[in-house]
Design a protein around this motif. Sequence first.
Motif, PDB file in Angstrom:
ATOM      1  N   ARG A 148      -5.017  13.458 -12.671  1.00 42.84           N
ATOM      2  CA  ARG A 148      -4.610  12.240 -13.366  1.00 42.84           C
ATOM      3  C   ARG A 148      -4.545  11.046 -12.417  1.00 42.84           C
ATOM      4  O   ARG A 148      -3.712  10.158 -12.537  1.00 42.84           O
ATOM      5  CB  ARG A 148      -3.295  12.436 -14.124  1.00 42.84           C
ATOM      6  CG  ARG A 148      -3.494  13.313 -15.346  1.00 42.84           C
ATOM      7  CD  ARG A 148      -2.275  14.031 -15.814  1.00 42.84           C
ATOM      8  NE  ARG A 148      -1.448  14.672 -14.805  1.00 42.84           N
ATOM      9  CZ  ARG A 148      -1.755  15.827 -14.177  1.00 42.84           C
ATOM     10  NH1 ARG A 148      -2.869  16.441 -14.432  1.00 42.84           N
ATOM     11  NH2 ARG A 148      -0.924  16.351 -13.297  1.00 42.84           N
TER      12      ARG A 148
ATOM     13  N   SER B 155      -9.862   4.222 -23.124  1.00 44.82           N
ATOM     14  CA  SER B 155      -9.362   4.872 -21.915  1.00 44.82           C
ATOM     15  C   SER B 155      -8.368   3.967 -21.220  1.00 44.82           C
ATOM     16  O   SER B 155      -8.311   2.764 -21.464  1.00 44.82           O
ATOM     17  CB  SER B 155     -10.520   5.222 -20.974  1.00 44.82           C
ATOM     18  OG  SER B 155     -11.265   4.064 -20.633  1.00 44.82           O
TER      19      SER B 155
ATOM     20  N   TYR C 124     -10.222  20.224 -21.233  1.00 46.18           N
ATOM     21  CA  TYR C 124     -10.302  19.139 -22.209  1.00 46.18           C
ATOM     22  C   TYR C 124      -9.617  19.598 -23.483  1.00 46.18           C
ATOM     23  O   TYR C 124      -9.363  20.781 -23.677  1.00 46.18           O
ATOM     24  CB  TYR C 124     -11.759  18.752 -22.505  1.00 46.18           C
ATOM     25  CG  TYR C 124     -12.607  19.867 -23.083  1.00 46.18           C
ATOM     26  CD1 TYR C 124     -12.697  20.077 -24.460  1.00 46.18           C
ATOM     27  CD2 TYR C 124     -13.318  20.723 -22.246  1.00 46.18           C
ATOM     28  CE1 TYR C 124     -13.481  21.101 -24.987  1.00 46.18           C
ATOM     29  CE2 TYR C 124     -14.100  21.746 -22.755  1.00 46.18           C
ATOM     30  CZ  TYR C 124     -14.181  21.932 -24.129  1.00 46.18           C
ATOM     31  OH  TYR C 124     -14.945  22.948 -24.644  1.00 46.18           O
TER      32      TYR C 124
ATOM     33  N   TYR D  24      -0.591  14.153 -24.426  1.00 42.04           N
ATOM     34  CA  TYR D  24      -1.399  15.355 -24.611  1.00 42.04           C
ATOM     35  C   TYR D  24      -0.582  16.477 -25.246  1.00 42.04           C
ATOM     36  O   TYR D  24      -1.055  17.166 -26.150  1.00 42.04           O
ATOM     37  CB  TYR D  24      -2.006  15.788 -23.279  1.00 42.04           C
ATOM     38  CG  TYR D  24      -3.125  16.786 -23.428  1.00 42.04           C
ATOM     39  CD1 TYR D  24      -4.313  16.441 -24.061  1.00 42.04           C
ATOM     40  CD2 TYR D  24      -2.997  18.074 -22.922  1.00 42.04           C
ATOM     41  CE1 TYR D  24      -5.345  17.355 -24.195  1.00 42.04           C
ATOM     42  CE2 TYR D  24      -4.021  18.991 -23.053  1.00 42.04           C
ATOM     43  CZ  TYR D  24      -5.192  18.634 -23.690  1.00 42.04           C
ATOM     44  OH  TYR D  24      -6.209  19.543 -23.825  1.00 42.04           O
TER      45      TYR D  24
ATOM     46  N   TRP E 161     -13.597  14.634 -13.024  1.00 41.81           N
ATOM     47  CA  TRP E 161     -12.787  14.792 -14.221  1.00 41.81           C
ATOM     48  C   TRP E 161     -12.001  16.087 -14.074  1.00 41.81           C
ATOM     49  O   TRP E 161     -12.390  16.984 -13.324  1.00 41.81           O
ATOM     50  CB  TRP E 161     -13.674  14.895 -15.468  1.00 41.81           C
ATOM     51  CG  TRP E 161     -14.419  13.650 -15.826  1.00 41.81           C
ATOM     52  CD1 TRP E 161     -15.766  13.465 -15.767  1.00 41.81           C
ATOM     53  CD2 TRP E 161     -13.882  12.425 -16.329  1.00 41.81           C
ATOM     54  NE1 TRP E 161     -16.105  12.207 -16.196  1.00 41.81           N
ATOM     55  CE2 TRP E 161     -14.959  11.542 -16.555  1.00 41.81           C
ATOM     56  CE3 TRP E 161     -12.589  11.982 -16.620  1.00 41.81           C
ATOM     57  CZ2 TRP E 161     -14.794  10.254 -17.053  1.00 41.81           C
ATOM     58  CZ3 TRP E 161     -12.417  10.695 -17.118  1.00 41.81           C
ATOM     59  CH2 TRP E 161     -13.510   9.848 -17.322  1.00 41.81           C
ATOM     60  N   GLN E 162     -10.916  16.230 -14.824  1.00 42.58           N
ATOM     61  CA  GLN E 162     -10.182  17.488 -14.837  1.00 42.58           C
ATOM     62  C   GLN E 162     -11.106  18.588 -15.377  1.00 42.58           C
ATOM     63  O   GLN E 162     -12.101  18.309 -16.045  1.00 42.58           O
ATOM     64  CB  GLN E 162      -8.935  17.375 -15.712  1.00 42.58           C
ATOM     65  CG  GLN E 162      -9.246  17.357 -17.212  1.00 42.58           C
ATOM     66  CD  GLN E 162      -8.004  17.389 -18.079  1.00 42.58           C
ATOM     67  OE1 GLN E 162      -7.560  16.357 -18.523  1.00 42.58           O
ATOM     68  NE2 GLN E 162      -7.454  18.565 -18.305  1.00 42.58           N
TER      69      GLN E 162
ATOM     70  N   ASP F  54      -6.231   6.818 -16.186  1.00 37.71           N
ATOM     71  CA  ASP F  54      -6.276   8.242 -15.834  1.00 37.71           C
ATOM     72  C   ASP F  54      -6.838   9.183 -16.894  1.00 37.71           C
ATOM     73  O   ASP F  54      -6.881  10.395 -16.675  1.00 37.71           O
ATOM     74  CB  ASP F  54      -4.884   8.725 -15.421  1.00 37.71           C
ATOM     75  CG  ASP F  54      -3.868   8.712 -16.559  1.00 37.71           C
ATOM     76  OD1 ASP F  54      -4.156   8.134 -17.631  1.00 37.71           O
ATOM     77  OD2 ASP F  54      -2.775   9.267 -16.365  1.00 37.71           O
ATOM     78  N   HIS F  55      -7.280   8.659 -18.046  1.00 35.21           N
ATOM     79  CA  HIS F  55      -7.860   9.559 -19.048  1.00 35.21           C
ATOM     80  C   HIS F  55      -8.657   8.778 -20.088  1.00 35.21           C
ATOM     81  O   HIS F  55      -8.593   7.550 -20.135  1.00 35.21           O
ATOM     82  CB  HIS F  55      -6.787  10.419 -19.718  1.00 35.21           C
ATOM     83  CG  HIS F  55      -5.885   9.677 -20.643  1.00 35.21           C
ATOM     84  ND1 HIS F  55      -4.826   8.916 -20.215  1.00 35.21           N
ATOM     85  CD2 HIS F  55      -5.877   9.577 -21.999  1.00 35.21           C
ATOM     86  CE1 HIS F  55      -4.203   8.393 -21.247  1.00 35.21           C
ATOM     87  NE2 HIS F  55      -4.825   8.768 -22.356  1.00 35.21           N
TER      88      HIS F  55
ATOM     89  N   SER G  30      -8.802  14.041 -18.786  1.00 36.69           N
ATOM     90  CA  SER G  30      -8.291  13.114 -17.779  1.00 36.69           C
ATOM     91  C   SER G  30      -9.087  13.218 -16.482  1.00 36.69           C
ATOM     92  O   SER G  30      -9.903  14.116 -16.296  1.00 36.69           O
ATOM     93  CB  SER G  30      -6.810  13.403 -17.492  1.00 36.69           C
ATOM     94  OG  SER G  30      -6.652  14.536 -16.671  1.00 36.69           O
ATOM     95  N   THR G  31      -8.786  12.288 -15.608  1.00 35.16           N
ATOM     96  CA  THR G  31      -9.322  12.369 -14.258  1.00 35.16           C
ATOM     97  C   THR G  31      -8.621  13.533 -13.560  1.00 35.16           C
ATOM     98  O   THR G  31      -7.508  13.922 -13.946  1.00 35.16           O
ATOM     99  CB  THR G  31      -9.050  11.067 -13.484  1.00 35.16           C
ATOM    100  OG1 THR G  31      -7.638  10.845 -13.449  1.00 35.16           O
ATOM    101  CG2 THR G  31      -9.746   9.874 -14.126  1.00 35.16           C
TER     102      THR G  31
ATOM    103  N   PHE H 208       0.215  10.303 -19.943  1.00 35.89           N
ATOM    104  CA  PHE H 208      -0.844  11.154 -20.480  1.00 35.89           C
ATOM    105  C   PHE H 208      -0.302  12.531 -20.821  1.00 35.89           C
ATOM    106  O   PHE H 208      -0.616  13.086 -21.879  1.00 35.89           O
ATOM    107  CB  PHE H 208      -2.007  11.281 -19.487  1.00 35.89           C
ATOM    108  CG  PHE H 208      -3.021  12.303 -19.920  1.00 35.89           C
ATOM    109  CD1 PHE H 208      -3.805  12.087 -21.041  1.00 35.89           C
ATOM    110  CD2 PHE H 208      -3.181  13.496 -19.230  1.00 35.89           C
ATOM    111  CE1 PHE H 208      -4.732  13.034 -21.466  1.00 35.89           C
ATOM    112  CE2 PHE H 208      -4.107  14.447 -19.644  1.00 35.89           C
ATOM    113  CZ  PHE H 208      -4.882  14.210 -20.766  1.00 35.89           C
TER     114      PHE H 208
END
Length: 150
Positions: free
Chosen positions: A19, A51, A99, A132, A95-96, A54-55, A15-16, A128
Amino acid sequence: MPQSLASLLVHLVFSTKGREPLLSDELRDDLHGYIGGIVGHHSGPLLAAGSVTDHIHLFISHPRTIAPSDLVKEIKMSSSKWIKARDKRLASFHWQHGYGMFSISPAHREALEKYIANQAEHHRTTTFQEEYRKLLSHYGMEWDERYVWD
């Protein structure tokens, strides 16, 4: 055996940072193409990408010539630079840190491609974080909520 062959199908999700809803409709198709170029540079095709704001989900035939963590690092680093250069309003994009990467059986390829293509519809009712957690459970992963989100 003189030839090295591999068949490694993986589902990659990240994700970003925080998020943040930064992946606009105008950006997404080009972003997917850009990431496809990164994967292709390592002789591994990007089979599907999807996408929402946010991800991102990527379905990759993982190249045998690069370690998974190195490929993810390159995808995230290069695409982050590309996003920042593409839209100056996204100069602080990240990005976060983490992953999820999951191995996929060839028998499940079609189902995953449909799942990735249907992200917009799916995320009308599912966040998300909910998605996830379901993926982690589905693939038998153990996780600590304190370290999954950034």
